[in-house]
Design a protein around this motif. Structure first.
Motif, PDB file in Angstrom:
ATOM      1  N   HIS A  61      27.836 -60.274  19.800  1.00 14.56           N
ATOM      2  CA  HIS A  61      26.703 -60.977  19.940  1.00 14.56           C
ATOM      3  C   HIS A  61      26.667 -62.330  19.205  1.00 14.56           C
ATOM      4  CE1 HIS A  61      24.062 -57.667  21.564  1.00 14.56           C
ATOM      5  NE2 HIS A  61      25.263 -57.872  22.375  1.00 14.56           N
ATOM      6  N   SER A  62      27.355 -62.375  17.805  1.00 13.77           N
ATOM      7  CA  SER A  62      27.289 -63.673  17.013  1.00 13.77           C
ATOM      8  C   SER A  62      28.637 -63.457  16.268  1.00 13.77           C
ATOM      9  CB  SER A  62      26.052 -63.842  16.500  1.00 13.77           C
ATOM     10  OG  SER A  62      25.938 -62.766  15.486  1.00 13.77           O
ATOM     11  N   TYR A  63      28.854 -64.870  15.914  1.00 11.30           N
ATOM     12  CA  TYR A  63      30.008 -64.917  14.835  1.00 11.30           C
ATOM     13  C   TYR A  63      29.538 -66.094  13.850  1.00 11.30           C
ATOM     14  CZ  TYR A  63      31.024 -69.511  17.039  1.00 11.30           C
ATOM     15  OH  TYR A  63      30.787 -70.709  17.294  1.00 11.30           O
ATOM     16  N   ARG A  64      30.503 -66.082  12.742  1.00  7.91           N
ATOM     17  CA  ARG A  64      30.470 -66.854  11.742  1.00  7.91           C
ATOM     18  C   ARG A  64      31.435 -67.114  10.848  1.00  7.91           C
ATOM     19  NH1 ARG A  64      26.188 -64.869   7.453  1.00  7.91           N
ATOM     20  NH2 ARG A  64      24.757 -64.816   9.035  1.00  7.91           N
ATOM     21  N   VAL A  65      32.081 -68.201  10.709  1.00  4.31           N
ATOM     22  CA  VAL A  65      32.919 -68.493   9.872  1.00  4.31           C
ATOM     23  C   VAL A  65      32.328 -68.573   8.322  1.00  4.31           C
ATOM     24  CG1 VAL A  65      34.866 -70.220   9.247  1.00  4.31           C
ATOM     25  CG2 VAL A  65      34.305 -69.888  11.651  1.00  4.31           C
ATOM     26  N   GLU A  66      32.678 -67.578   7.660  1.00 10.01           N
ATOM     27  CA  GLU A  66      31.995 -67.387   6.209  1.00 10.01           C
ATOM     28  C   GLU A  66      33.176 -68.162   5.116  1.00 10.01           C
ATOM     29  OE1 GLU A  66      29.616 -63.475   6.360  1.00 10.01           O
ATOM     30  OE2 GLU A  66      31.530 -63.194   5.747  1.00 10.01           O
ATOM     31  N   GLN A  67      34.299 -68.267   5.332  1.00 10.73           N
ATOM     32  CA  GLN A  67      35.344 -69.165   4.585  1.00 10.73           C
ATOM     33  C   GLN A  67      36.387 -69.468   5.320  1.00 10.73           C
ATOM     34  OE1 GLN A  67      36.552 -66.868   1.136  1.00 10.73           O
ATOM     35  NE2 GLN A  67      34.730 -67.663  -0.259  1.00 10.73           N
ATOM     36  N   SER A  68      36.902 -70.686   5.004  1.00 10.04           N
ATOM     37  CA  SER A  68      38.050 -71.188   5.948  1.00 10.04           C
ATOM     38  C   SER A  68      39.125 -71.577   5.229  1.00 10.04           C
ATOM     39  CB  SER A  68      37.319 -72.493   6.849  1.00 10.04           C
ATOM     40  OG  SER A  68      36.752 -73.515   5.817  1.00 10.04           O
ATOM     41  N   GLY A  69      39.368 -71.057   3.959  1.00 12.27           N
ATOM     42  CA  GLY A  69      40.594 -71.620   3.133  1.00 12.27           C
ATOM     43  C   GLY A  69      40.077 -72.531   2.005  1.00 12.27           C
ATOM     44  N   PRO A  70      41.381 -72.963   1.105  1.00 14.62           N
ATOM     45  CA  PRO A  70      42.614 -72.916   1.621  1.00 14.62           C
ATOM     46  C   PRO A  70      43.432 -71.777   1.640  1.00 14.62           C
ATOM     47  CG  PRO A  70      42.505 -73.999  -0.279  1.00 14.62           C
ATOM     48  CD  PRO A  70      41.117 -73.578   0.100  1.00 14.62           C
ATOM     49  N   VAL A  71      42.998 -70.716   0.630  1.00 19.81           N
ATOM     50  CA  VAL A  71      43.750 -69.404   0.431  1.00 19.81           C
ATOM     51  C   VAL A  71      43.349 -68.419   1.220  1.00 19.81           C
ATOM     52  CG1 VAL A  71      44.169 -67.733  -1.434  1.00 19.81           C
ATOM     53  CG2 VAL A  71      44.148 -70.130  -2.021  1.00 19.81           C
ATOM     54  N   ARG A  72      41.907 -68.317   1.670  1.00 19.34           N
ATOM     55  CA  ARG A  72      41.263 -67.180   2.067  1.00 19.34           C
ATOM     56  C   ARG A  72      40.476 -67.558   3.171  1.00 19.34           C
ATOM     57  NH1 ARG A  72      36.310 -64.344   0.437  1.00 19.34           N
ATOM     58  NH2 ARG A  72      36.742 -62.067   0.545  1.00 19.34           N
ATOM     59  N   VAL A  97      37.625 -66.026   6.131  1.00 21.21           N
ATOM     60  CA  VAL A  97      36.529 -64.757   6.588  1.00 21.21           C
ATOM     61  C   VAL A  97      35.904 -65.060   7.746  1.00 21.21           C
ATOM     62  CG1 VAL A  97      34.969 -63.006   5.678  1.00 21.21           C
ATOM     63  CG2 VAL A  97      36.635 -64.131   3.800  1.00 21.21           C
ATOM     64  N   ILE A  98      35.976 -64.286   8.661  1.00 21.26           N
ATOM     65  CA  ILE A  98      34.996 -64.485   9.723  1.00 21.26           C
ATOM     66  C   ILE A  98      34.286 -63.272  10.209  1.00 21.26           C
ATOM     67  CG2 ILE A  98      35.321 -65.090  12.400  1.00 21.26           C
ATOM     68  CD1 ILE A  98      36.680 -66.934  10.667  1.00 21.26           C
ATOM     69  N   ARG A  99      33.017 -63.506  10.294  1.00 15.77           N
ATOM     70  CA  ARG A  99      32.113 -62.148  10.581  1.00 15.77           C
ATOM     71  C   ARG A  99      31.828 -62.249  12.093  1.00 15.77           C
ATOM     72  NH1 ARG A  99      26.271 -60.841   7.575  1.00 15.77           N
ATOM     73  NH2 ARG A  99      25.543 -59.500   9.184  1.00 15.77           N
ATOM     74  N   LEU A 100      31.991 -61.133  12.506  1.00 16.91           N
ATOM     75  CA  LEU A 100      31.563 -60.713  14.063  1.00 16.91           C
ATOM     76  C   LEU A 100      30.469 -59.672  13.967  1.00 16.91           C
ATOM     77  CD1 LEU A 100      35.107 -60.356  15.580  1.00 16.91           C
ATOM     78  CD2 LEU A 100      33.574 -62.440  15.580  1.00 16.91           C
ATOM     79  N   ASP A 101      29.421 -59.911  14.640  1.00 19.48           N
ATOM     80  CA  ASP A 101      28.190 -58.938  14.731  1.00 19.48           C
ATOM     81  C   ASP A 101      28.173 -58.514  16.269  1.00 19.48           C
ATOM     82  OD1 ASP A 101      26.844 -58.645  12.184  1.00 19.48           O
ATOM     83  OD2 ASP A 101      27.104 -60.776  12.513  1.00 19.48           O
ATOM     84  N   THR A 154      29.220 -54.666  12.504  1.00 13.09           N
ATOM     85  CA  THR A 154      29.708 -55.913  11.899  1.00 13.09           C
ATOM     86  C   THR A 154      30.970 -55.730  11.508  1.00 13.09           C
ATOM     87  OG1 THR A 154      27.501 -56.545  10.891  1.00 13.09           O
ATOM     88  CG2 THR A 154      29.669 -57.561   9.914  1.00 13.09           C
ATOM     89  N   LEU A 155      31.984 -56.508  11.939  1.00 11.16           N
ATOM     90  CA  LEU A 155      33.360 -56.698  11.592  1.00 11.16           C
ATOM     91  C   LEU A 155      33.801 -57.986  11.160  1.00 11.16           C
ATOM     92  CD1 LEU A 155      35.973 -55.032  12.230  1.00 11.16           C
ATOM     93  CD2 LEU A 155      36.198 -56.420  14.126  1.00 11.16           C
ATOM     94  N   ARG A 156      34.283 -57.755   9.798  1.00 11.35           N
ATOM     95  CA  ARG A 156      34.902 -58.888   9.142  1.00 11.35           C
ATOM     96  C   ARG A 156      36.308 -59.036   9.056  1.00 11.35           C
ATOM     97  NH1 ARG A 156      30.006 -58.602   6.008  1.00 11.35           N
ATOM     98  NH2 ARG A 156      29.098 -60.828   5.785  1.00 11.35           N
ATOM     99  N   VAL A 157      36.841 -60.276   9.517  1.00  8.72           N
ATOM    100  CA  VAL A 157      38.210 -60.220   9.378  1.00  8.72           C
ATOM    101  C   VAL A 157      38.675 -61.245   8.441  1.00  8.72           C
ATOM    102  CG1 VAL A 157      40.281 -60.937  11.028  1.00  8.72           C
ATOM    103  CG2 VAL A 157      38.205 -60.193  12.093  1.00  8.72           C
ATOM    104  N   TYR A 158      39.662 -60.737   7.465  1.00  2.00           N
ATOM    105  CA  TYR A 158      40.247 -61.456   6.228  1.00  2.00           C
ATOM    106  C   TYR A 158      41.647 -61.849   6.711  1.00  2.00           C
ATOM    107  CZ  TYR A 158      35.901 -59.644   3.959  1.00  2.00           C
ATOM    108  OH  TYR A 158      34.743 -59.213   3.542  1.00  2.00           O
ATOM    109  N   MET A 159      42.082 -63.087   6.183  1.00  2.00           N
ATOM    110  CA  MET A 159      43.374 -63.445   6.146  1.00  2.00           C
ATOM    111  C   MET A 159      43.797 -64.298   4.740  1.00  2.00           C
ATOM    112  SD  MET A 159      44.962 -64.067   9.918  1.00  2.00           S
ATOM    113  CE  MET A 159      46.546 -64.405   9.633  1.00  2.00           C
ATOM    114  N   TYR A 160      44.896 -64.256   4.384  1.00  2.00           N
ATOM    115  CA  TYR A 160      45.319 -64.913   3.096  1.00  2.00           C
ATOM    116  C   TYR A 160      46.415 -65.885   3.643  1.00  2.00           C
ATOM    117  CZ  TYR A 160      42.438 -61.987   0.144  1.00  2.00           C
ATOM    118  OH  TYR A 160      41.288 -61.539  -0.457  1.00  2.00           O
ATOM    119  N   ALA A 161      46.587 -66.913   2.781  1.00  2.00           N
ATOM    120  CA  ALA A 161      47.638 -67.978   3.132  1.00  2.00           C
ATOM    121  C   ALA A 161      49.024 -67.399   2.933  1.00  2.00           C
ATOM    122  CB  ALA A 161      47.546 -69.463   2.407  1.00  2.00           C
ATOM    123  N   GLY A 162      50.011 -67.469   3.855  1.00  2.00           N
ATOM    124  CA  GLY A 162      51.280 -67.040   3.526  1.00  2.00           C
ATOM    125  C   GLY A 162      51.575 -65.502   3.845  1.00  2.00           C
TER     126      GLY A 162
END
Length: 859
Positions: free
Chosen positions: A165-176, A178-182, A198-206
Motif C-alpha cells: 500500500h505504501s513505501y518509504r526510503v528510510e536510508q539511502s547510504g552510503p553504507v546502509r 533501508v526500505i520500508r514497505l507497508d 510492515t517489511l523492511r529491507v536492509y542492505m550494506y555496501a559491498g
C-alpha cells in the motif's frame, strides 16, 4: 563541543567466519559533549573504516544524547575499534539507491535487490554481479475457516498474498540502505484484506546479504479466522543438469544436502561413489555422455525428487521430508532436534540462501523448497508452518476469574485484535552452492547477528539509561550480593530451557509465579501465568547487560523486548498504545495498561541497536494517555465523575512520562516535554507532593492531574513498574532540584514507622498503603543518597539482605532436586520479586555502597 571524545567498541560476542558483515549500533554521550553537526571516524586496528552516522536522541541543551552508526566490519577489523569525532573516511564502495516509477533498486556493489512500489511481488528480483538468483519474492498467508456441525467440523482454506500500500526510503547510504514497505494480505480469490504487515529491507555496501524485518498484525476474529500458514516465498531460476542442482538445509548436527536427481543408485560404486560424495557436498559433477552412458541411463530411470521441506514442529524436534510429485506421498528423510533455520536452492551458477532467525525457538517454523526440477523453483520460509494445526488465538475461557485467579477486572477483553509479531530473515545472493564451512558462517550470522557495543565502564560513566552500578567484588558484602545477582540470572536462564518457554507467541517471555504442588509454573492460573512485563523484568535484564556486557544477557533481553513490545501490546484498535496485563494467554487479561507497552521498557534496545521497528513502537505510544478515555485504569475503584479518567502516578502517569520523555529526546518535540512539566507542576501543588494520592483525575487534553485525596490507593504500584527508573533519568534531563527532592522524600518516607509518618502527613496517610518493602529499596536508596540519611540507607540494605533473594544463592548447587525426572525447582520463586530485588540491589550498590559493609556484618 569537546571533540576529543573517543569511544572504544568491541563485538558483543565472538563471530564465526571470515566474511565481512554489516553492523548497526548505538553510542550514548554525556550531556554537552557532542554537537549535532560533529562528524565521526571509525578506526580499526589497521585502517580507518567507512561509517554512516546519524543522531538518535538529544539532551535538552541541544547536545547529542545518542548516536547510531552503521559499518561493514571484516574479520581483520573486529578488534581495537574506536569511534571518535573527526572527518570520516570515504569508501569507494557505496550502496546506491535508485527509484523508478514502479520500483526501487538497491545495489551494494555485489548484489542488487529490486523492490516493488506496489503489487504483490514485493521483491522483483535479486541479482549477484548481474546474474538473477531470485526472480521474485512475495508474502503468503493461509486462512482456515471452520464450520462446526453435529459430530463433524468442515474446514476451508483460503490463500492470501501481501500487497503493498505504501513505501518509504528510510536510508539511502552510503553504507546502509533501508526500505520500508507497508501493506495488507489480500485474498487470492476474493476482495477480503487482513493481516496488515510492515517489511523492511536492509542492505550494506559491498555485501551479498539482504536482511528483512517482517511484522504482521492480527486484525481478524479469533473465533473465525484461524491462521493456517504465514510465510515469504522466493522464486529461484534453475538451469543445468538435475544432478548439479542443490538443496541444502541446516539441521542441528550437520546439513541435509541433496539434489533432485541423486547419484545414489544400486550401481553407485567406485568412481560414482566419489562423484556422489562430491554431490552431497554441493560440488559440481561432470559426467561424460560416452564414458558414463550406462550410469546416465540409470539416472534417467531413477526418481526425481522435486520438493523438500524441513518442519520444526516443536522446540526440540524437526523432520525433513521430500517427495517426487504433488500427487505422491511425502517421504521422511531425517529427524533432529533444533534446526539452524537456513535453506539454499541453486545450481552451478549460484542460487539463493534464505534463513529465519529463532527458527526452533519460535516454532512451528518450516523451510519448503518446491519445483527443483523445473525452470523456476521456490523457497518458502514459513513463519508459521502449514504442516501443523492452525494458529488458535481464542481465549482459554469464556469468562474471567478475578477472585480465584487474579485476573484483574470482570470485563473479558481477551482479544488479539491489534497485537503483532516481528521476525527477522536473512537472504544471501550466492555465486555457487555454499560449502559446509560457509553454511556454518551463515547459520551463525543468522542466529547471532554481529553487534558492536561499548564497554560497561563507558555506559556507566555517561549514565546511559540512568542509575545502575558496575559489578564490584572488592569486599565480602559486595561479592555476596554479586553472587546472588548472578544466581538469579542463571536460574531464569535454566528455567527457559527446562520449562520449554518457547513458541511463536511465547518466546521471550517468562512466567509469573510457581506452583510447588504440581511442580510447574502457574501456566493455567489467570493472572499468575505469563509475566507480560509485570514488575519490569525487561529493565532488570537490560541493566544487567549494561553493567556486565554479557552477550547471553543481551540475547535474553532482546528476545523479551521483541515479545513484550509486539505480542503483549496493542498497535491499533480501541486499546492502541496499551498492553495486556499478565494472564494465561498473553492478550487475555481484562486490564489493558500503559505500563506494559511503555517506551521505558523498549528504548534500551532501540538506542543500543537503532532498530527501526522498535523506533516505530516508541513513537506509537506517545499518545497512549488518550487510550485511557476508552479504558479508565481505575474504573473499578472510582465512579464516573467530572474527571475524564482516573489514574495512578505510578504505573500509569509514570508510563506516560517514559513515552513523552522518549518522544522529546528523539525528536526534540517540546510538546511532550511540556506534558511532563505540567504533571510535575500538579504534583508539586499537591498537599504532600508525591506522597499524596497516588490516584488522580487526569485530562489527556490538558495533561493535568487533579487531586482526589491524600490516601486513596497503595503506593507499591507507584514504584514497582519502572517508574523510579524513568524518573531518575528524567531528573538528569530536567535539572529540577525540587523534582529530585520529591523523589527523595518519597523514598525516605516509604518505610518510616507510622508515628514518624504522622508527624509529616498529620495522620492522613496510613502505613498499610506502603506495602512490599523490597519494591521500595531503589527509591529508598535514592532518598537516602540525596538526603544523606544514614538510617534510611541502612534500612534499605536490611530489607534487601533479609529478603529470600538476598539470603539464598540460586546457583545450581542450592536448587532443590525433585524425583520428577530430576526436575530442579525453587518452591517459592516468583519473577516479580526476582526482577525488583535485582534492580533495586543494582541501584543501591551505586548509591549506598558505603553503608553496605556495616549492615552486612550485622545481618
Amino acid at each position: 563541543m569537546l571533540n576529543e571524545t573517543k569511544v572504544r567498541l568491541h563485538m558483543l560476542q565472538d563471530t564465526t567466519g571470515h566474511s565481512p558483515q554489516g553492523i548497526t549500533w548505538g553510542i550514548p554521550w554525556d550531556k554537552g559533549v557532542l554537537d549535532r553537526n560533529d562528524p565521526f571516524i571509525l578506526r580499526g586496528p589497521n585502517k580507518e573504516l567507512a561509517m554512516q552516522s546519524w543522531p538518535a536522541a538529544y539532551w535538552p541543551d541541544g547536545s547529542v544524547k545518542w548516536t547510531a552508526h552503521a559499518a561493514v566490519i571484516g574479520e581483520e577489523d573486529r578488534e581495537e575499534l574506536y569511534v571518535s569525532v573527526g572527518k570520516p573516511s570515504v569508501d569507494e564502495q557505496k550502496i546506491t539507491v535508485m527509484e523508478t516509477e514502479e520500483s526501487i533498486h538497491l545495489h551494494s556493489g555485489v548484489a542488487e535487490c529490486v523492490i516493488a512500489k506496489q503489487g504483490d511481488r514485493l521483491i522483483r528480483s535479486i541479482s549477484r554481479n548481474g546474474r538473477v538468483v531470485c526472480s521474485g519474492g512475495m508474502l503468503v498467508a493461509l486462512r482456515e475457516e471452520r464450520t462446526e456441525g453435529i459430530g463433524s467440523t468442515s474446514i476451508r482454506e483460503e490463500r492470501f498474498a501481501g500487497r503493498i500500500h505504501s513505501y518509504r526510503v528510510e536510508q539511502s547510504g552510503p553504507v546502509r540502505a533501508v526500505i520500508r514497505l507497508d501493506g495488507v494480505h489480500q485474498a487470492a480469490a476474493g476482495e477480503r484484506e487482513w493481516l496488515p504487515f510492515t517489511l523492511r529491507v536492509y542492505m550494506y555496501a559491498g555485501l551479498d546479504t539482504i536482511r528483512l524485518v517482517h511484522t504482521f498484525h492480527y486484525d481478524g476474529d479469533p473465533d473465525q479466522d484461524f491462521m493456517k500458514g504465514l510465510g515469504i516465498t522466493f522464486h529461484v531460476p534453475m538451469a543445468g543438469p538435475l544432478y548439479n542442482r542443490h538443496v541444502r538445509l541446516a539441521g542441528d548436527t550437520g546439513f541435509f544436502s541433496e539434489s533432485p536427481k541423486t547419484l545414489h543408485t544400486r550401481r553407485t560404486k567406485g568412481k560414482y561413489r566419489e562423484l556422489f560424495e562430491r554431490q552431497c557436498h554441493a560440488q559440481s559433477v561432470d559426467l561424460d555422455p560416452v564414458e558414463d552412458e550406462y550410469f546416465m541411463e540409470l539416472l534417467k530411470d531413477s526418481a526425481t525428487w522435486d520438493d523438500y521441506k524441513l518442519v520444526q514442529d516443536a522446540s526440540d524436534h524437526y523432520r525433513i521430508w521430500k517427495r517426487t510429485k504433488e500427487q505422491c506421498c511425502w517421504l521422511k528423510a531425517a529427524d533432529g532436534h533444533r534446526a539452524g533455520g537456513l535453506g539454499y536452492i541453486g545450481n552451478l551458477d549460484g542460487g539463493l540462501g534464505a534463513g529465519l532467525r529463532h527458527f526452533w525457538e519460535k516454532h512451528p517454523r518450516a523451510i519448503e523448497v518446491k519445483g527443483t526440477s523445473k525452470d523456476e523453483a521456490s523457497l518458502t520460509l514459513w513463519l508459521w508452518s502449514p504442516d501443523v494445526p492452525a494458529m488458535d488465538l481464542r481465549h482459554y475461557d469464556t469468562e474471567t476469574h478475578v477472585e480465584s485467579s487474579y485476573e484483574g477486572f470482570k470485563e473479558l477483553n481477551a482479544t488479539p485484535y491489534g497485537i503483532a509479531n516481528t521476525n527477522e530473515l536473512t537472504l544471501w545472493a550466492l555465486p555457487a552452492a555454499p560449502g559446509t564451512d560457509r553454511l556454518k558462517e551463515m547459520v551463525a550470522e543468522l542466529n547471532e547477528p554481529p553487534m558492536l557495543v561499548c564497554e560497561p565502564e563507558y555506559y556507566h560513566r555517561v549514565r546511559a539509561f540512568g542509575l545502575w552500578s558496575l559489578p564490584d567484588r572488592s569486599t565480602p558484602a559486595k561479592s555476596y550480593l554479586e553472587d546472588r545477582l548472578d544466581g538469579i540470572l542463571s536460574f531464569f536462564q535454566r528455567e527457559v530451557v527446562q520449562r520449554d518457554w518457547y513458541g511463536f507467541w511465547d518466546f521471550g517471555d517468562v512466567m509469573h509465579s510457581y506452583d510447588p504442588v504440581r511442580h510447574v509454573w502457574n501456566y493455567d492460573l489467570g493472572g499468575c501465568a505469563w509475566q507480560n512485563a509485570e514488575l519490569v523484568p525487561n529493565m532488570w535484564l537490560w541493566t544487567t547487560f549494561l553493567r556486565t556486557g554479557r552477550a547471553d544477557i543481551f540475547r535474553l533481553a532482546e528476545a523479551m523486548t521483541r515479545h513484550t513490545s509486539e505480542v503483549d501490546a496493542y498497535h491499533f484498535g480501541p486499546f492502541k498504545g496499551l498492553g495486556s496485563r499478565h494472564n494465561v494467554v498473553h492478550w487475555g487479561c481484562g486490564c489493558k495498561e500503559a505500563r506494559v507497552f511503555m517506551a521505558g521498557l523498549h528504548r534500551y534496545y532501540y538506542y543500543l541497536t537503532a532498530d527501526e521497528r522498535t523506533g516505530d513502537l516508541l513513537d506509537l505510544v506517545k499518545d497512549a494517555d488518550y487510550s485511557t478515555l476508552v479504558m479508565d485504569p481505575m474504573r473499578a475503584y472510582f465512579p464516573k465523575d467530572e474527571n475524564p479518567v482516573h489514574l495512578r502516578i505510578g504505573p500509569d502517569w509514570a508510563a506516560f512520562c517514559s513515552n513523552w520523555m522518549t518522544r522529546w529526546e528523539r525528536f526534540e518535540d517540546t510538546r511532550y516535554r511540556d506534558k511532563i512539566l505540567t504533571g510535575i507542576q500538579c504534583l508539586k501543588k499537591a498537599k504532600y507532593r508525591m506522597l499524596s494520592g497516588p490516584s488522580y483525575g487526569y485530562d489527556p487534553e490538558t495533561s493535568k492531574l487533579y487531586p482526589m485525596g491524600e490516601d486513596n490507593s497503595g503506593r507499591h504500584m507507584v514504584i514497582c513498574m519502572g517508574g523510579p527508573q524513568v524518573w531518575f533519568e528524567l531528573a538528569d534531563m530536567l535539572g529540577d532540584p525540587e523534582w529530585v527532592d520529591m523523589l527523595a522524600e518519597f523514598g525516605v518516607y516509604y518505610n518510616l514507622p507510622q508515628e514518624e509518618k504522622d508527624l509529616i502527613t498529620k495522620g492522613e496517610i496510613r502505613t498499610e498503603s506502603w506495602g512490599h518493602p523490597v519494591l521500595s529499596a531503589g527509591i529508598a536508596a535514592y532518598g537516602a543518597y540525596h538526603r544523606e540519611d544514614q538510617r534510611t540507607a541502612e534500612n534499605c540494605w536490611h530489607i534487601l539482605l533479609h529478603n529470600p533473594f538476598g539470603q539464598m544463592n540460586l546457583s545450581e548447587s542450592e536448587r532443590r532436586v525433585t524425583h520428577l525426572e530430576e526436575l530442579q525447582e525453587i518452591e517459592w520463586i516468583n519473577t516479580n520479586e526476582a526482577s525488583q530485588w535485582s534492580l533495586n540491589t543494582i541501584i543501591s550498590l551505586e548509591l549506598l555502597a558505603d553503608s553496605l559493609d556495616h549492615v552486612y556484618s550485622r545481618r
